[in-house]
Design a protein around this motif. Sequence first.
Motif, short mmCIF file in Angstrom:
data_model
loop_
_atom_site.label_atom_id
_atom_site.label_comp_id
_atom_site.label_asym_id
_atom_site.label_seq_id
_atom_site.Cartn_x
_atom_site.Cartn_y
_atom_site.Cartn_z
N ARG A 70 5.19 7.21 12.70
CA ARG A 70 4.69 7.63 14.09
C ARG A 70 5.38 9.18 14.05
O ARG A 70 5.27 10.07 14.96
N SER A 71 6.41 8.70 13.56
CA SER A 71 7.53 10.15 14.22
C SER A 71 7.06 11.49 12.56
O SER A 71 7.66 12.82 13.13
N GLN A 72 7.46 10.40 11.49
CA GLN A 72 8.01 11.77 10.52
C GLN A 72 6.03 11.56 9.70
O GLN A 72 6.47 12.70 8.59
N GLY A 73 5.62 11.00 9.39
CA GLY A 73 4.51 10.63 8.51
C GLY A 73 4.73 9.53 7.16
O GLY A 73 5.74 9.31 7.03
N ILE A 74 3.85 9.55 6.35
CA ILE A 74 4.35 8.68 4.89
C ILE A 74 5.81 9.37 4.78
O ILE A 74 5.73 8.42 4.20
N VAL A 75 5.36 10.67 4.52
CA VAL A 75 6.56 10.65 3.49
C VAL A 75 8.39 10.12 4.53
O VAL A 75 8.78 10.07 3.75
N GLY A 76 7.69 10.26 5.74
CA GLY A 76 9.77 9.23 6.43
C GLY A 76 9.62 8.25 5.43
O GLY A 76 11.06 7.68 5.62
N ASN A 77 8.74 6.96 4.94
CA ASN A 77 8.93 6.02 4.13
C ASN A 77 10.34 6.07 3.18
O ASN A 77 10.71 5.29 2.89
N TRP A 78 10.19 7.05 2.25
CA TRP A 78 11.31 7.42 1.61
C TRP A 78 13.16 7.33 1.92
O TRP A 78 13.98 7.02 2.05
N ALA A 301 -0.06 1.87 10.91
CA ALA A 301 0.51 2.42 11.68
C ALA A 301 -0.58 3.97 11.95
O ALA A 301 0.14 4.01 13.01
N LEU A 302 -1.04 4.26 11.38
CA LEU A 302 -1.81 5.23 10.74
C LEU A 302 -2.84 5.16 11.82
O LEU A 302 -3.23 6.39 12.55
N VAL A 303 -3.71 4.27 11.72
CA VAL A 303 -4.65 3.72 13.34
C VAL A 303 -4.11 3.54 14.17
O VAL A 303 -4.75 4.31 15.23
N SER A 304 -2.48 3.24 14.68
CA SER A 304 -2.14 3.15 15.50
C SER A 304 -1.68 5.19 16.35
O SER A 304 -2.14 5.08 17.15
N LEU A 305 -1.53 5.73 15.23
CA LEU A 305 -1.60 6.80 15.84
C LEU A 305 -2.64 7.62 16.36
O LEU A 305 -2.91 8.43 16.98
N VAL A 306 -3.59 7.45 16.01
CA VAL A 306 -5.16 7.69 16.08
C VAL A 306 -5.68 6.67 17.29
O VAL A 306 -6.25 8.08 18.07
N LEU A 311 2.50 6.94 22.90
CA LEU A 311 3.39 6.79 22.91
C LEU A 311 5.09 7.24 22.49
O LEU A 311 5.16 8.28 21.90
N SER A 312 5.57 6.82 23.94
CA SER A 312 6.34 6.78 23.94
C SER A 312 8.04 6.62 21.82
O SER A 312 7.51 5.49 21.74
N PHE A 320 2.36 -1.10 16.10
CA PHE A 320 1.45 -1.59 15.14
C PHE A 320 0.22 -3.02 15.73
O PHE A 320 -0.46 -2.82 15.70
N LEU A 321 0.74 -3.48 16.60
CA LEU A 321 0.28 -4.70 17.61
C LEU A 321 -1.07 -4.42 18.44
O LEU A 321 -1.37 -4.82 18.55
N MET A 322 -0.58 -3.02 18.74
CA MET A 322 -1.40 -2.63 20.07
C MET A 322 -2.76 -2.56 19.65
O MET A 322 -4.27 -2.90 19.98
N VAL A 323 -3.04 -1.77 18.21
CA VAL A 323 -4.29 -2.39 17.14
C VAL A 323 -5.31 -3.27 16.98
O VAL A 323 -6.53 -3.35 17.05
N LEU A 324 -4.51 -4.52 17.96
CA LEU A 324 -5.32 -5.97 17.92
C LEU A 324 -6.01 -5.89 19.17
O LEU A 324 -7.34 -6.63 19.13
N LYS A 325 -6.05 -5.31 20.54
CA LYS A 325 -6.53 -5.07 21.58
C LYS A 325 -7.64 -4.50 21.58
O LYS A 325 -8.90 -4.05 22.36
#
Length: 590
Positions: A70-78, A301-306, A311-312, A320-325
């Motif tokens: 959410r803060s850096q994108g997929i590249v942040g996983n490095w 995580a990308l779904v939650s971003l859309v 979100l703060s 991640f969990l809010m998608v369940l709703k």
Amino acid sequence: MIDFHIFDIILFFLPFIIIGIILFLSFKKTKSTTEYFQAEGNLHWFVAGTAMVATTFAADTPLAVTEIIRSQGIVGNWVWWYMAIGGFVTVFFFAKLWKRSEAKTDLDLIRIRYSGKEANFLQGFKAISIGLILNVIVLGWVNLAMIKILPVFFPNYSIPILLSVILLFGLFYTSIAGLRGISYIDVFQFFLAWGGCILFAYFALDLNKIGGISNLFSKIPDSKLQFFPNFENSEMSFSHFLILITVLWWSSWYPGSEPGGGGYIAQRILATRNESSAVKSSLWFVVAHYFVRPWPWIIVALVSLVLYPNLSEEQSGQGFLMVLKEGMPHGMVGLLLSAFFAAYLSTLATHLNWGASYLVKDLWEPFVQKNKPDKYYIKISYLLQTVIAGLSFLLALYGMETVKGSWVFLLEASSGIGFVLIARWFFWKISARTEILAFILSPILYSISKYIFSFVFPYTILFTSLSAVVLLLVYSNIFPETDKSKLKQFYEKVQPPFFFWKSLYSVGEFFPKRNNFILRSFLGVFLGLAFVFLGLYLIQSFLSKEPSWFVCILFLSSGFGVLQILNTTTELPTAKVESNKMNTSAKNKF
């Protein structure tokens, strides 16, 4: 509050019934600490490797990945993918050395490698600092993840009470299961948690607001979908990336990615049947941890971003969990809740058993109460596991804010330790005093870099690690050495690469020079990394419907190469150590 359907209730409780059955079938009335902490060195490689993966699949992991994306994108996983470098180095360089050492715990290597009172002090010091203090910190952020997860499912209940109930359940089965039972349960829990996340990602993509993977990617800014950093408009600078792949992987102590192996990874390696199993278990762990698991988390995580773009930072992990709703099919909520519980319990169980093994085998037994029956030490382990669990519970409630913040702090504060954990295998002048100094220097140098020079991550790590290397090498070459007879005994038992052990032996003295196939090991590391990173990139290219068949060929070729190197190295017999007689032409191989 999320509504629970009857299918959710069934899928939530069913895994616990299965765990009970596995516990019953694998239960063995423990009579020895070797069985309790090391499964008598008889674990199958797949069980040992999967148990390693399950431990690193904590409840906090998807939340941390979500915070990053959410803060850096997929590249942040490095910021954590780089750890695969150290993982493959452990596979091809250290796994067989650990197994040859026949250590009871990885701290027992101190007794085998060093001599003198300083070795005893180091063993006890590390038992407390890692087995208790750092272990409590790690479990603290695992508990913190559950504190973030539980309100999503149970907003009207007391979260501390709910967490304490789960914690007590994990403490109960950990205490009676021992490492063998924990490992079998971990296998089930890993596939439960992994399968649950795959289904979650699938149904998240199927939501009306998302409309499939293609629509998802079209709604995400290109900067968030970058896999490799381009260093121009990426969140990660070139120097940042360079530090990750050249310094961070060997410098920082991090659970599951210790430089040179160690921790619960070494515990599972030592619990395998032989050298071949040790290498295979660690290889399966690295591949599953870095390649098999991440993409379901990334997708959600990308779904939650859309769905929740505003979100703060403190709430970002909960995305991640809010998608369940958003309307999951019946049963999905219960399955995912049980998956998170499984991930939490697997991590909790391993850390409690592993931490207790340090405090019992490396502190209590040799220094507090010697020559007691094993039943006594196992009872002491019950008490110590309870203390660790209780302290981690309190730390999560009152001492932590974000999962990622705890993660980065541990990487920074421990970045002066990694060098000595690797060098002790290869350079005979590394002593117990060198290790002690590393533990003292690391937080001091980190504090200097952060509070005096105002460096930020990862430049704090660059300063701390390189400064520590210089100071530790100078110290090792000036101050007293380990007893040479002890060093020769270690070298001839463990058979590490000989390059920096030559000067230990006098001129004319028999030097058992062995072929460690160093070039082949380096090639294994390179091909393993290619397999994992090309595989991760290939998944994204297929999801975006732009597959590169050239990358696919490279991916398959690197995987085939890893298997070939694995087969040629694990089938080699162990060298027989000869007596120290004049025989300059002798050469042993393994």
